[in-house]
Design an enzyme around this catalytic site. Structure first.
Site, PDB file in Angstrom:
ATOM      1  CD  GLU A 183      -6.789  -0.216   1.357  1.00 52.69           C
ATOM      2  OE1 GLU A 183      -7.124   0.762   1.954  1.00 52.69           O
ATOM      3  OE2 GLU A 183      -5.961  -1.074   1.641  1.00 52.69           O
ATOM      4  CG  HIS A 209      -5.464  -1.804   9.346  1.00 56.50           C
ATOM      5  ND1 HIS A 209      -4.864  -1.028  10.473  1.00 56.50           N
ATOM      6  CD2 HIS A 209      -5.972  -1.068   8.532  1.00 56.50           C
ATOM      7  CE1 HIS A 209      -5.106   0.168  10.356  1.00 56.50           C
ATOM      8  NE2 HIS A 209      -5.878   0.423   9.055  1.00 56.50           N
ATOM      9  CG  ASN A 225      -2.023   1.073   1.331  1.00 57.94           C
ATOM     10  OD1 ASN A 225      -1.595   2.161   0.944  1.00 57.94           O
ATOM     11  ND2 ASN A 225      -3.139   0.936   1.640  1.00 57.94           N
ATOM     12  NE  ARG A 284      -9.468   8.351   4.692  1.00 64.60           N
ATOM     13  CZ  ARG A 284      -9.720   7.393   5.471  1.00 64.60           C
ATOM     14  NH1 ARG A 284      -8.827   6.518   5.661  1.00 64.60           N
ATOM     15  NH2 ARG A 284     -10.754   7.490   6.356  1.00 64.60           N
ATOM     16  NE  ARG A 292      -7.816  11.368   5.928  1.00 68.15           N
ATOM     17  CZ  ARG A 292      -8.276  10.528   6.982  1.00 68.15           C
ATOM     18  NH1 ARG A 292      -7.496   9.724   7.556  1.00 68.15           N
ATOM     19  NH2 ARG A 292      -9.430  10.818   7.205  1.00 68.15           N
ATOM     20  CD  GLU A 339      -6.997  -6.080   3.529  1.00 70.80           C
ATOM     21  OE1 GLU A 339      -7.303  -5.868   2.166  1.00 70.80           O
ATOM     22  OE2 GLU A 339      -6.033  -5.507   3.895  1.00 70.80           O
ATOM     23  CG  HIS A 359      -8.363   4.138   1.249  1.00 67.60           C
ATOM     24  ND1 HIS A 359      -8.420   3.811   2.551  1.00 67.60           N
ATOM     25  CD2 HIS A 359      -9.405   4.337   0.837  1.00 67.60           C
ATOM     26  CE1 HIS A 359      -9.834   4.205   2.792  1.00 67.60           C
ATOM     27  NE2 HIS A 359     -10.375   4.436   2.012  1.00 67.60           N
ATOM     28  CG  HIS A 376       1.038   6.300   4.880  1.00 68.19           C
ATOM     29  ND1 HIS A 376       0.191   7.156   5.371  1.00 68.19           N
ATOM     30  CD2 HIS A 376       0.416   4.904   5.291  1.00 68.19           C
ATOM     31  CE1 HIS A 376      -0.934   6.653   5.906  1.00 68.19           C
ATOM     32  NE2 HIS A 376      -0.467   5.061   6.030  1.00 68.19           N
ATOM     33  CB  THR A 406      -9.388   1.374   7.271  1.00 69.57           C
ATOM     34  OG1 THR A 406      -9.073   2.282   6.177  1.00 69.57           O
ATOM     35  CG2 THR A 406     -10.801   1.093   7.304  1.00 69.57           C
TER      36      THR A 406
HETATM   37  N1  PXP Z   1      -5.867  -3.172   4.281  1.00 74.85           N
HETATM   38  C1  PXP Z   1      -6.785  -2.336   4.432  1.00 74.85           C
HETATM   39  C2  PXP Z   1      -8.102  -2.369   4.143  1.00 74.85           C
HETATM   40  C3  PXP Z   1      -6.264  -0.849   4.824  1.00 74.85           C
HETATM   41  O1  PXP Z   1      -7.259   0.245   4.687  1.00 74.85           O
HETATM   42  C4  PXP Z   1      -5.021  -0.664   4.793  1.00 74.85           C
HETATM   43  C5  PXP Z   1      -4.651   0.711   5.431  1.00 74.85           C
HETATM   44  O2  PXP Z   1      -4.878   1.563   4.450  1.00 74.85           O
HETATM   45  C6  PXP Z   1      -4.035  -1.427   4.929  1.00 74.85           C
HETATM   46  C7  PXP Z   1      -4.376  -2.893   4.709  1.00 74.85           C
HETATM   47  C8  PXP Z   1      -2.941  -1.313   5.240  1.00 74.85           C
HETATM   48  O3  PXP Z   1      -2.471  -0.935   6.499  1.00 74.85           O
HETATM   49  P1  PXP Z   1      -1.108  -0.533   7.202  1.00 74.85           P
HETATM   50  O4  PXP Z   1      -0.633   0.862   6.476  1.00 74.85           O
HETATM   51  O5  PXP Z   1      -1.469  -0.436   8.691  1.00 74.85           O
HETATM   52  O6  PXP Z   1      -0.268  -1.517   6.664  1.00 74.85           O
END
Ligand code: PXP
Length: 237
Positions: A69, A190, A6, A44, A48, A150, A42, A9, A100
């Site tokens: 996402e 997550h 992901n 949003r 953001r 997931e 994601h 960030h 999330t």
């Molecule tokens: N899976 C989902 C559905 C999420 O919303 C997120 C965060 O955007 C992640 C995985 C990844 O989480 P993390 O950034 O804590 O690794």
């Protein structure tokens, strides 16, 4: 086991200055070159971190799998139908949350989720539901026709005491077994990081982990010495 990276960030860091660096598109390409099986992002409602521009370019450069996402809203469904990611992961979204926070409340919105799954599937997009690791929720998810779930590992990741963590891991394991029996592709994610990933990766029914924050955070740290060296070089040359 597959790894979805992901890249949200990198966009968070870019948005902190409102400029162009670092570009999440470059992060997606580098993560793919390094072996990520898919790119996760994601979009949003409040934009953001990831922007619409990012998603359009990501679609052009990600040739593995793009996992978008998003909330199951009309606006986002339209975006997904235009972009056509390989997978859409439906997530709950609250404006005030930092990230999330919980899985989808499936039972109260089965009809809405079923409609979203049908719409996306009709365009060839697979659908995954981000859910809390509970067998009852997995069973509800099966009523929507989604191809994947997931499992939310945030509870496991956030629990500090060993007994609580073991029990949270057991929840993930039993939900993964139930989901596999129901024919779901099973992902988890997550809060997974370099310290806690191993025991989740050891659950055989989990086929994919989606990880963001810890990988981007580590990239900042392990890349910092080189970044400083390069700046010194330019200053002294
Ligand atoms: N899976 C989902 C559905 C999420 O919303 C997120 C965060 O955007 C992640 C995985 C990844 O989480 P993390 O950034 O804590 O690794």
């Amino acid at each position: 086991m597959k790894l979805g990276v992901n890249i949200d960030h990198t966009a968070t860091l870019r948005q902190a200055r409102g400029g162009v660096d670092p570009d999440p598109v470059a992060a997606a390409i580098l993560a793919t070159l390094a072996g990520a099986d898919s790119v996760v992002c994601h979009l949003r409602e409040d934009r953001r971190h990831l922007q619409d521009r990012d998603l359009h370019i990501l679609r052009q450069v990600v040739h593995t799998r793009l996992n978008l996402e998003m909330a199951a809203t009309q606006e986002m469904l339209e975006v997904a139908l235009m972009i056509k990611p390989e997978v859409v992961t439906l997530v709950p979204e609250r404006r005030e949350e930092r990230t999330t926070e919980g899985g989808l409340d499936v039972s109260s919105q089965i009809g809405k989720l079923k409609d979203a799954v049908e719409t996306l599937n009709a365009s060839g997009i697979e659908v995954s539901l981000f859910i809390n690791p509970k067998i009852s929720v997995v069973r509800e998810a099966a009523k929507t026709g989604a191809q994947a779930v997931e499992l939310h590992t945030g509870f496991y990741a956030d629990t500090r005491d060993e007994a609580g963590r073991d029990s949270a891991r057991e929840d993930v394991r039993s939900a993964a077994i139930a989901a596999t029996k129901l024919g779901f592709f099973v992902a988890a994610g997550h809060g997974l990081n370099y310290h806690n990933v191993a025991s989740i990766a050891a659950i055989p029914e989990i086929q994919e982990l989606n990880i963001g924050h810890s990988i981007i955070a580590r990239a900042v740290m392990v890349g910092l010495p080189k970044a400083v060296e390069e700046m010194r070089y330019l200053m002294e040359r």
